[in-house]
Design a protein around this motif. Structure first.
Motif, PDB file in Angstrom:
ATOM      1  N   THR A  83       0.849  -1.182   0.000  1.00  0.00           N
ATOM      2  CA  THR A  83       0.000   0.000   0.000  1.00  0.00           C
ATOM      3  C   THR A  83       0.887   1.234   0.000  1.00  0.00           C
ATOM      4  O   THR A  83       1.671   1.437   0.927  1.00  0.00           O
ATOM      5  N   GLY A  84       0.772   2.039  -1.056  1.00  0.00           N
ATOM      6  CA  GLY A  84       1.668   3.168  -1.237  1.00  0.00           C
ATOM      7  C   GLY A  84       1.227   4.419  -0.508  1.00  0.00           C
ATOM      8  O   GLY A  84       0.111   4.526   0.003  1.00  0.00           O
ATOM      9  N   GLY A  85       2.132   5.399  -0.500  1.00  0.00           N
ATOM     10  CA  GLY A  85       1.893   6.649   0.186  1.00  0.00           C
ATOM     11  C   GLY A  85       1.112   7.651  -0.637  1.00  0.00           C
ATOM     12  O   GLY A  85       0.852   7.454  -1.829  1.00  0.00           O
ATOM     13  N   GLY A  86       0.749   8.746  -0.004  1.00  0.00           N
ATOM     14  CA  GLY A  86      -0.084   9.778  -0.597  1.00  0.00           C
ATOM     15  C   GLY A  86      -0.949  10.364   0.498  1.00  0.00           C
ATOM     16  O   GLY A  86      -0.477  10.531   1.633  1.00  0.00           O
ATOM     17  N   ASN A  87      -2.202  10.623   0.210  1.00  0.00           N
ATOM     18  CA  ASN A  87      -3.090  11.171   1.228  1.00  0.00           C
ATOM     19  C   ASN A  87      -3.776  10.042   1.995  1.00  0.00           C
ATOM     20  O   ASN A  87      -4.496   9.232   1.417  1.00  0.00           O
ATOM     21  N   SER A  88      -3.572  10.015   3.291  1.00  0.00           N
ATOM     22  CA  SER A  88      -4.075   8.918   4.122  1.00  0.00           C
ATOM     23  C   SER A  88      -5.594   8.913   4.235  1.00  0.00           C
ATOM     24  O   SER A  88      -6.205   7.852   4.350  1.00  0.00           O
ATOM     25  N   PHE A  89      -6.217  10.098   4.221  1.00  0.00           N
ATOM     26  CA  PHE A  89      -7.674  10.149   4.302  1.00  0.00           C
ATOM     27  C   PHE A  89      -8.308   9.566   3.034  1.00  0.00           C
ATOM     28  O   PHE A  89      -9.264   8.794   3.101  1.00  0.00           O
ATOM     29  N   ARG A  90      -7.768   9.941   1.879  1.00  0.00           N
ATOM     30  CA  ARG A  90      -8.274   9.398   0.622  1.00  0.00           C
ATOM     31  C   ARG A  90      -8.053   7.888   0.559  1.00  0.00           C
ATOM     32  O   ARG A  90      -8.918   7.135   0.116  1.00  0.00           O
ATOM     33  N   LEU A  91      -6.894   7.443   1.028  1.00  0.00           N
ATOM     34  CA  LEU A  91      -6.584   6.013   1.014  1.00  0.00           C
ATOM     35  C   LEU A  91      -7.536   5.236   1.909  1.00  0.00           C
ATOM     36  O   LEU A  91      -8.111   4.214   1.486  1.00  0.00           O
TER      37      LEU A  91
END
Length: 244
Positions: A83-91
């Protein structure tokens, strides 16, 4: 469980995941194909292609969890999940919507290798509540995968005495979390990671290690190589969602 939880996916002067190539190769030993969860960024295909290029030298092919229209079924048949990074809320919102909280957790508890970086590492915690991200969307719940019984703060930053910034430091924000929640928080600095194998938990990395914050206690420093197995003995804080 078999977990590799990276604070970050890129380090200065190095390519994507390059700083952790050796530990990733060991973590994915015997894996031919990995299922990638790209939901933290908007362009799922481009993100999946980026991961595929990074893991190709390790002999690991990559398939996006979004590609066949049934993410939970894809995870059920996966050899490993990243599971990659980015915005945690969207994920987290996407994980709930696609039924992946239960699907990924079930496979990881059964021993499937799980790897996360940044937001993907946040997902391994009981909840989202120690992320650094802006809430650009609203998940139905803050409940995450609960693969470890404590919270993690990726990209942990130490106070800079020379800065003119007057906002809260990262440690001050996490202290506020601890005022409301009696759950330890491990701040992972850039270039560090956690490796869980069964009941063993060890800190690794190429940088300055990690900082553990607990309610009512002084912060404690750990260097790469430290044994953090005591954190796995904490009471579980994971609550299984009613759906998904």
């Amino acid at each position: 469980m078999n977990l590799l939880l990276l604070s970050n996916s890129a380090a200065p002067g190095r390519g994507y995941l390059e700083h952790a190539t050796e530990v990733i190769a060991d973590h994915l030993a015997g894996v031919d194909e990995l299922v990638f969860v790209p939901y933290a960024l908007a362009d799922h295909d481009a993100y999946t292609a980026k991961v595929a290029a990074a893991l190709k030298p390790l002999g690991v092919s990559v398939r996006g969890v979004h590609e066949d229209g049934d993410p939970a079924r894809t995870v059920a048949g996966a050899q490993a999940v990243f599971t990659g990074g980015g915005n945690s809320f969207r994920l987290l919102k996407a994980l709930h919507e696609h039924g992946l909280i239960g699907a990924v957790r079930e496979r990881a508890v059964a021993g499937m290798p799980y790897m996360g970086s940044s937001a993907g590492t946040n997902m391994a915690c009981p909840t989202l509540r120690t992320t650094n991200d802006m809430p650009i969307v609203q998940p139905p719940s803050f409940t995450a995968l609960g693969l470890v019984p404590f919270q993690i703060n990726p990209h942990y930053l130490d106070p800079d005495p020379s800065t003119s910034h007057m906002g809260e430091t990262r440690e001050e924000r996490l202290a506020q979390f601890l005022e409301e929640n009696d759950v330890p928080v491990l701040g992972l600095r850039e270039g560090t990671w956690l490796r869980r194998t069964g009941d063993a938990l060890r800190l690794g990395g190429i940088a300055a290690g990690a900082r553990l914050l607990r309610r009512g206690a002084k912060p404690r420093e750990y260097a790469p190589g430290a044994d953090l197995g005591e954190l796995l003995a904490l009471p579980a804080h994971f609550d299984t969602p009613a759906a998904g």
